[in-house]
Design a protein around this motif. Structure first.
Motif, PDB file in Angstrom:
ATOM      1  N   ALA A   1      57.745  65.533 -56.811  1.00 17.03           N
ATOM      2  CA  ALA A   1      57.857  65.325 -55.370  1.00 17.03           C
ATOM      3  C   ALA A   1      56.458  65.465 -54.767  1.00 17.03           C
TER       4      ALA A   1
ATOM      5  N   ALA B   1      61.468  62.295 -57.037  1.00 14.99           N
ATOM      6  CA  ALA B   1      62.360  62.472 -55.890  1.00 14.99           C
ATOM      7  C   ALA B   1      61.585  62.296 -54.591  1.00 14.99           C
TER       8      ALA B   1
ATOM      9  N   ASN C   1      58.360  64.958 -47.518  1.00 21.91           N
ATOM     10  CA  ASN C   1      59.245  65.005 -48.658  1.00 21.91           C
ATOM     11  C   ASN C   1      59.549  66.460 -49.037  1.00 21.91           C
TER      12      ASN C   1
ATOM     13  N   GLY D   1      66.139  59.456 -54.295  1.00 23.46           N
ATOM     14  CA  GLY D   1      65.871  60.223 -53.085  1.00 23.46           C
ATOM     15  C   GLY D   1      67.096  60.352 -52.213  1.00 23.46           C
TER      16      GLY D   1
ATOM     17  N   SER E   1      62.786  67.070 -50.910  1.00 25.39           N
ATOM     18  CA  SER E   1      62.759  66.901 -52.366  1.00 25.39           C
ATOM     19  C   SER E   1      62.055  68.065 -53.052  1.00 25.39           C
TER      20      SER E   1
END
Length: 429
Positions: free
Chosen positions: A81, A307, A238, A395, A241
């Motif tokens: 990530a 991810a 992110n 994701g 993630s």
């Protein structure tokens, strides 16, 4: 500690206004769970079955659990990530004193959606490099926490056509207002030194030499919706993630060799010493597996789950999606596919992820960008091409990606953690 994954995510985001703070939050939670810190400048004495983490640039982190004896030879289960998000970064000489107000010049970091930054209560955080009274250089994290700035919109009376379209000029429209300029010679470095001294008096007087600072929205993340089905927050892309990967690693059974890599600078191409296109992950793998032949064998038995949030189908803009590929919120993680290798997913890795979802009772979706539109990318293709590791890009579906406040589904937070934990526990990949 948290029975609801969304509450844990909210706490994680609140603690992580910048990549530096995100990496620190990851490290603190790993250390509390028994992971031992490593320093790249030292010799590593890795014990069989040990659990470790290492930081680079204070903004990227790799954590790994070596599992049962011999597990590493059977391949690594890797989750990737990124810690950074689009934002406004303070310039090196930012002070602006205009019309009685004190402002700071900013630079846009990444592909930010700029309009939502106006009229928000902003604070400032990041890393400051300074010198103490004894001449030692220190890297200290700073977070003002409280609202100290705002970017006021121009009144509609002075821009009558604004609702017909407004092109934001990042140079002239975005400098935030912090204070009246009645105090002479107001200086950002002096402000930072004062704030740091109040939080770290043990270092004595500090001289600020440089900094990496970001403005961020102080509105707290929230679970919203009539049935509490959504989570609204900054930096879901992110940090959602990163958090899911961390929780999966901590919840795994430690039988398999597992690795979490969260790197900085994805939003600007990953080409840095601590980015996915830099040598960080390869350097760690070389130290874990010094023998070239063994390392190649292990990598070829490994799988990376990259991810990074996916675009959910927006009810007001459904035509921006391919008709057969419109992921929905709260309907499970999304497998991201692109024939031009903007995503690294193959039929083999997509099938593996689908299989894991079926085994764990997690719904799964697919995303393919419209053929007449450009496609974004992730750390997946970069890491896959550097290592030669099998990779699947997935994701959680999200609205308003790259806005100052994004939206995801509460169920998807739990779904993602559930399937990633199953991935780390899988005997065969």
């Amino acid at each position: 500690m948290y029975s609801d994954p969304s509450l844990s995510l909210i706490d994680f985001i609140q603690s992580s206004p910048t990549p530096f703070h995100a990496a620190q939050t990851l490290a603190e939670r790993l250390q509390a769970a028994g992971y031992q810190p490593l320093d790249e400048r030292d010799e590593w004495n890795i014990e069989e079955g040990g659990r470790y983490y290492v930081l680079r640039n204070q903004s990227s982190l790799i954590a790994f659990s070596l599992g049962q004896p011999g597990a590493l030879e059977n391949g690594l289960r890797m989750i990737g990530a990124h810690t950074d998000s689009p934002c406004l970064r303070v310039k090196p000489q930012p002070e602006l004193s205009r019309h009685g107000l004190w402002q700071l010049g900013v630079e846009v970091y990444g592909g930010a959606l700029l309009a939502p930054w106006f009229d928000r209560d902003l604070s400032l955080a990041g890393r400051v490099t300074c010198r103490d009274a004894e001449g030692r250089l220190l890297n200290l994290l700073i977070d003002f926490e409280r609202p100290i700035a705002i970017i006021p919109s121009l009144a509609i009376h002075l821009n009558r056509d604004v609702n017909n379209g407004f092109a934001v000029n990042p140079q002239t429209d975005l400098p935030p207002v912090l204070a009246h300029a009645i105090e002479p010679n107001r200086d950002l470095r002096a402000l930072l030194a004062s704030e740091l001294h109040s939080r770290h008096p043990e270092h004595g007087p500090l001289t600020v030499l440089d900094y990496e600072l970001s403005f961020y929205d102080t509105q707290a993340p929230a679970v919203i919706g009539l049935d509490n089905e959504f989570i609204a927050a900054a930096r879901l892309d992110n940090q959602l993630s990163c958090h899911a990967g961390l929780e999966a690693l901590l919840a795994s059974d430690d039988n398999q060799a597992s690795l979490l890599v969260c790197t900085d600078h994805e939003e600007v191409g990953s080409a840095s010493s601590c980015g996915a296109d830099g040598p960080f992950l390869e350097d760690v793998l070389r130290r874990l597996l010094p023998d070239d032949s063994q390392r190649i064998r292990t990598i070829q038995r490994s799988v990376l789950v990259s991810a990074d949030n996916a675009h959910a189908i927006h009810p007001n803009y459904a035509d921006r999606h391919d008709g057969n590929h419109g992921p929905q919120l709260n309907a499970g993680p999304v497998i991201k596919i692109n024939s031009n290798q903007r995503y690294a997913t193959s039929s083999e890795t997509a099938a593996l992820f689908r299989h894991l979802c079926e085994q764990t009772g997690v719904p799964v979706q697919s995303f393919v960008v419209r053929t007449d539109m450009g496609c974004g990318s992730t750390i997946g293709p970069i890491t896959s091409s550097r290592l030669g590791v099998r990779t699947v890009d997935i994701g959680a579906p999200t609205f308003a990606m790259h806005s100052i406040r994004e939206l995801a589904g509460v169920k998807d937070v739990a779904y993602l953690q559930q399937v990633l934990t199953a991935f780390l526990n899988a005997e065969q990949i």
